[in-house]
Design an enzyme around this catalytic site. Structure first.
Site, PDB file in Angstrom:
ATOM      1  N   ARG A  59       0.830  -1.215   0.000  1.00 58.78           N
ATOM      2  CA  ARG A  59       0.000   0.000   0.000  1.00 58.78           C
ATOM      3  C   ARG A  59       0.858   1.257   0.000  1.00 58.78           C
ATOM      4  NH1 ARG A  59      -2.551  -3.696   2.994  1.00 58.78           N
ATOM      5  NH2 ARG A  59      -1.662  -2.934   4.941  1.00 58.78           N
ATOM      6  N   GLU A  96       2.806  -6.075  13.608  1.00 58.20           N
ATOM      7  CA  GLU A  96       1.688  -6.183  14.544  1.00 58.20           C
ATOM      8  C   GLU A  96       1.058  -7.573  14.412  1.00 58.20           C
ATOM      9  OE1 GLU A  96      -1.387  -3.400  13.653  1.00 58.20           O
ATOM     10  OE2 GLU A  96      -2.513  -3.816  15.469  1.00 58.20           O
TER      11      GLU A  96
END
Ligand code: AMP
Length: 172
Positions: A59, A96
């Site tokens: 992204r 994460e």
């Protein structure tokens, strides 16, 4: 909050249970919102000499290329292993949600080049810090970081360690 931020969509439990994924695709799909988002990413850097924007797969590419055009500089991709031809340098890091690695082409940037790092989301900060470490191994000058979204409650900014200015277009 700026108008374009309304198009950021929260997707609960993606890609794993417990993660609230910040989906920026509706922002990118809207011409006015996309332009505003790129403008917000570029805003603090308009008077800063920059040789290239380095952006993180995948992204980050969608933001980094138009940002580089807005700032009239080049763009360098930091990619997942095995995607770039020729000699590469690799940096592993914790996410994460998992573990990953980034690679850069060894000859992508000349030593001393002034580079702005770009990604869509700053979460725990592991990705952006790994990108910084990777480029520092090439003697690149990191002049700053620019992310569209900072998840402040995850404390990623602390990992950046004030090495250079870190700009977030919007903070949650
Ligand atoms: P981190 O290394 O924890 O700062 O994670 C940042 C990277 O993981 C970025 O490349 C993001 O695209 C992705 N990411 C992490 N958490 C999220 C989230 N909640 N929503 C969207 N993308 C995320």
């Amino acid at each position: 909050m700026p108008e374009w931020t309304r198009l950021i969509r929260d997707v609960p439990d993606f890609p794993k249970p417990g993660i609230v994924f910040k989906d920026i695709m509706p922002v990118l799909a809207d011409a006015a919102a996309f332009a505003s988002a790129i403008s917000a990413l570029a805003q603090p850097w308009r008077d800063t000499p920059i040789d290239a924007v380095a952006c993180i797969e995948a992204r980050g590419f969608l933001l980094g290329a138009p940002l580089a055009c807005a700032l009239a500089c080049g763009v360098v991709p930091l990619r997942k292993p095995g995607k770039l031809p020729g000699a590469t340098l690799e940096q592993r890091y914790a996410l994460e949600y998992g573990e990953d690695a980034l690679q850069v082409q060894a000859d992508a940037l000349a030593p001393g080049a002034r580079v702005l790092l770009v990604d869509d989301v700053l979460a725990t900060g592991g990705t952006l810090s790994a990108a910084r470490q990777l480029l520092e191994r090439l003697q690149i000058q990191i002049i700053g970081g620019s992310v569209l979204i900072e998840l402040g409650f995850l404390g990623g900014r602390a990992r950046w360690q004030d090495a250079a200015p870190l700009h977030a277009a919007v903070r949650f």
